[in-house]
Design a protein around this motif. Structure first.
Motif, short mmCIF file in Angstrom:
data_model
loop_
_atom_site.label_atom_id
_atom_site.label_comp_id
_atom_site.label_asym_id
_atom_site.label_seq_id
_atom_site.Cartn_x
_atom_site.Cartn_y
_atom_site.Cartn_z
N ILE A 460 45.89 30.16 50.06
CA ILE A 460 44.43 30.20 50.14
C ILE A 460 43.87 30.95 48.94
N ARG A 461 44.52 32.05 48.56
CA ARG A 461 44.08 32.78 47.38
C ARG A 461 44.28 31.96 46.11
N ARG A 462 45.37 31.21 46.04
CA ARG A 462 45.58 30.33 44.89
C ARG A 462 44.44 29.31 44.81
N GLU A 463 44.11 28.71 45.95
CA GLU A 463 43.05 27.70 45.97
C GLU A 463 41.73 28.30 45.51
N ARG A 464 41.46 29.51 45.92
CA ARG A 464 40.22 30.18 45.52
C ARG A 464 40.21 30.41 44.00
N ARG A 465 41.37 30.82 43.49
CA ARG A 465 41.46 31.10 42.05
C ARG A 465 41.20 29.84 41.23
N ILE A 466 41.75 28.72 41.67
CA ILE A 466 41.59 27.45 40.94
C ILE A 466 40.17 26.91 41.09
N GLU A 467 39.67 26.88 42.29
CA GLU A 467 38.38 26.26 42.58
C GLU A 467 37.22 27.03 41.96
N THR A 468 37.33 28.36 41.86
CA THR A 468 36.20 29.17 41.39
C THR A 468 36.41 29.74 40.00
N SER A 469 37.38 29.23 39.26
CA SER A 469 37.60 29.77 37.91
C SER A 469 36.33 29.70 37.08
N ALA A 470 36.14 30.73 36.25
CA ALA A 470 34.98 30.82 35.34
C ALA A 470 33.64 30.85 36.07
N GLU A 471 33.65 31.16 37.37
CA GLU A 471 32.41 31.29 38.11
C GLU A 471 32.10 32.75 38.45
N GLY A 472 32.83 33.68 37.84
CA GLY A 472 32.54 35.10 38.03
C GLY A 472 32.99 35.68 39.34
N GLU A 473 33.98 35.07 39.99
CA GLU A 473 34.45 35.53 41.29
C GLU A 473 35.72 36.38 41.22
N ARG A 474 36.54 36.19 40.19
CA ARG A 474 37.89 36.73 40.21
C ARG A 474 37.94 38.26 40.20
N TRP A 475 37.05 38.92 39.45
CA TRP A 475 37.09 40.38 39.43
C TRP A 475 36.80 40.95 40.82
N ASP A 476 35.79 40.42 41.48
CA ASP A 476 35.48 40.89 42.84
C ASP A 476 36.67 40.68 43.77
N ASP A 477 37.37 39.55 43.60
CA ASP A 477 38.53 39.28 44.45
C ASP A 477 39.64 40.30 44.20
N ILE A 478 39.89 40.62 42.96
CA ILE A 478 40.93 41.61 42.62
C ILE A 478 40.59 42.96 43.24
N VAL A 479 39.32 43.33 43.17
CA VAL A 479 38.89 44.63 43.71
C VAL A 479 39.06 44.67 45.21
N ARG A 480 38.57 43.66 45.91
CA ARG A 480 38.58 43.74 47.37
C ARG A 480 39.99 43.58 47.95
N TRP A 481 40.89 42.92 47.23
CA TRP A 481 42.26 42.76 47.69
C TRP A 481 43.15 43.93 47.26
N LYS A 482 42.57 44.91 46.57
CA LYS A 482 43.35 46.03 46.00
C LYS A 482 44.52 45.48 45.17
N ALA A 483 44.16 44.63 44.25
CA ALA A 483 45.16 43.90 43.47
C ALA A 483 45.08 44.21 41.98
N GLY A 484 44.60 45.39 41.62
CA GLY A 484 44.44 45.72 40.21
C GLY A 484 45.73 45.70 39.42
N LYS A 485 46.86 45.97 40.09
CA LYS A 485 48.14 46.00 39.38
C LYS A 485 48.53 44.62 38.83
N LEU A 486 47.87 43.57 39.29
CA LEU A 486 48.13 42.26 38.71
C LEU A 486 47.83 42.25 37.21
N LEU A 487 46.93 43.11 36.78
CA LEU A 487 46.54 43.15 35.38
C LEU A 487 47.65 43.73 34.50
#
Length: 543
Positions: A460-487
């Motif tokens: 589901i997260r993969r689908e969100r990443r693909i469908e909403t690319s370049a729409e300004g959603e990804r940073w908020d997703d990283i923050v709310r999922w506590k996923a900063g280490k992905l960077l």
């Protein structure tokens, strides 16, 4: 014309008073409190000023994702590289940054003097929606913020109040949105707010805060928020007013969705930003033609193959040693989001088309060679400075479907029926295999989340990443999922394979790996604001 008229009205608005009997008479050439707040029409006119704030035409959505793992800008993002210094003033907390909330409260303070009516309630609902909208931005940036119930004066005690809890701020945002949902119409011929726009914002607020609390282990009632997110999305779905845009052409429908000259009436548009020649235009297409950023290798590798399997498992994957090979047998959204040389990059007024030879690495255009074309029109008329009229989504039905699927999965309530009326509708547009509750594979390249999740949530997260690319959603997703280490993943900082070296293009050569710091989940409060208000506390980790 309404916007122009409103600007004229507001420019003339006088909100001063004094004690001199003569000067207390209302000026004949200005509008004041004593003459303005008389009817619902006045409140509606006042609300006009907030509509442009829903979409800042100076800031393209793709720029926001430069802070994420999806994109690599030509210059390092100082915030995610932990080079951001605490500002002394402004920084999102200055007087101008609170202006829209103050303007909302200013109107709400005066609405009580107007005779009650359904029209007034509807106009008030617009003001409350905008207050919720701007407070949500504050919540995402700073976490705890003061909740202000009225417009302030220099003597207001609230100027030295402490920050309110996330729970208080979120509960009040949802309260404002519930008022809007119950008071706004289902449709609007005048392109104004509707109950479905308020419901769409409610899904975003509740999903953001519900997942933030869950993964950051702060506050309470995250399941209750996730249920609100799911129920608000379900109300939009069950209305029957919206659907996924498609014409049956899986190879172009996704691209075409974001280069429309007229989104009014588009089935995916819950609320859209319309642009009209010589009335309101933008420069985003021109900027996207020379953006100085591009998708990362990590993002590109997240696209599935056409058999529904990830590149690590699919026999259809052709590898990446040649740029062209990466696009073969992949999710059709890849070619409709990332430039490939089989489509024109520019189409001149005389009909002559120009196609780029790929790969192409150019810091002024794209340092990774993965050019962003989502929302990019190749026509020369759209590239002229500040004259483009391609419309944009403010609330898109496709995102609501993603919110719905994610909320239900977080609640362990995601059935096949849920997937079939959400994510699988998005996959149908591009004729990709359906996602099933039993995912059926383990992708060795799933992101290394700090907090483990199920295979279903991974997809589901993969689908969100693909469908909403370049729409300004990804940073908020990283923050709310506590996923900063992905960077910290080096592949978030490289591009396509360079033919000369046979290795991925390194955008910032000579720099050490990016290191995540948990303080970056929130921005700091400017030092001067804390000095002026000793009851304010700084966000964790900022000194």
């Amino acid at each position: 014309m309404n916007n122009l008229y409103t600007l004229c009205i507001l420019a003339a608005l006088s909100l001063t008073a004094c004690n001199d009997d003569y000067l207390e008479r209302y000026p004949l050439d200005e509008i004041s409190d004593g003459t303005f707040w008389k009817s619902a029409a006045d409140v509606e006119m006042y609300a006009n000023q907030f509509y442009p704030t829903l979409y800042d035409a100076r800031l393209a959505w793709y720029d926001i994702d430069n802070a994420s793992d999806n994109q690599v800008p030509r210059s390092r993002n100082i915030f995610t590289w932990n080079e951001y210094n605490i500002p002394s003033t402004d920084g999102g907390w200055g007087k101008a940054d609170w202006l829209q909330i103050r303007r909302c409260n200013y109107a709400l303070d005066r609405i009580g003097s107007i005779p009650a009516s359904d029209a007034l309630k509807q106009a008030e609902a617009e003001i409350r929606f905008f207050k919720a909208f701007h407070y949500f931005k504050k919540l995402k940036k700073f976490g705890e913020v003061p909740w202000l119930n009225s417009s302030l004066t220099p003597e207001s005690e609230e100027l030295t109040a402490p920050r309110d809890s996330r729970e208080t701020v979120t509960n009040n945002i949802i309260k404002e949105l519930d008022f809007a949902i119950n008071s706004l119409p289902s449709t609007s011929a005048a392109d104004r707010l509707t109950k479905y726009a308020a419901l769409a914002l409610k899904t975003e607020v509740a999903l953001y805060e519900g997942t933030f609390r869950k993964y950051h282990k702060v506050g309470t009632a995250h399941d209750q928020l996730l249920k609100l997110a799911a129920s608000a999305a379900e109300e939009i779905i069950n209305s029957g007013q919206f659907s996924v845009f498609k014409t049956g052409n899986a190879e172009k429908d996704f691209f075409d969705l974001f280069v429309q000259y007229e989104l009014k009436g588009n089935p995916e548009g819950i609320l859209v930003q319309r642009f009209i020649t010589d009335k309101r235009m933008h420069n985003n297409v021109r900027q996207l033609g020379e953006p100085g950023t591009g998708y990362s290798k990590d993002f590109v590798e997240s696209y599935l193959c056409q058999d529904g399997l990830p590149i690590a498992l699919s026999p259809m994957y052709k590898g990446d040693s040649k740029f062209a090979d990466e696009f073969i047998n992949r999710d059709p959204r890849m070619r409709q989001s990332i430039y490939y040389e089989d489509r024109p990059y520019r189409i001149y007024d005389n009909g002559v088309a120009n196609n780029k030879k790929m790969p192409e690495f150019d810091n002024s255009y794209c340092p990774t060679s993965y050019f962003i074309i989502k929302g990019y029109s190749p026509y020369e008329k759209d590239r002229l400075p500040s004259t483009s009229i391609t419309d944009d989504f403010i609330f898109r039905y496709g995102k609501v479907l993603l919110n719905y699927a994610e909320a239900k999965a977080e609640l362990n309530e995601c059935t096949q029926a849920v997937l079939d009326k959400s994510i699988n509708l998005l996959r149908d547009r591009v004729k990709m295999p359906h996602l099933t509750v039993a995912v059926g594979f383990v992708d060795p390249n799933w992101p290394k989340w700090e907090i483990a999740i199920s295979p279903l949530l991974n997809e589901i997260r993969r689908e969100r990443r693909i469908e909403t690319s370049a729409e300004g959603e990804r940073w908020d997703d990283i923050v709310r999922w506590k996923a900063g280490k992905l960077l910290e993943n080096p592949r978030t900082l490289v591009g396509a394979i360079e033919p000369a070296t046979g290795k991925p293009r390194v955008v910032y050569p000579g720099y050490p790996a990016r290191k995540w710091d948990d303080k970056l989940y929130l921005y700091p409060i400017p030092t001067q604001e804390i000095a002026l208000n000793p009851n304010l506390t700084q966000n964790p980790g900022w000194k």
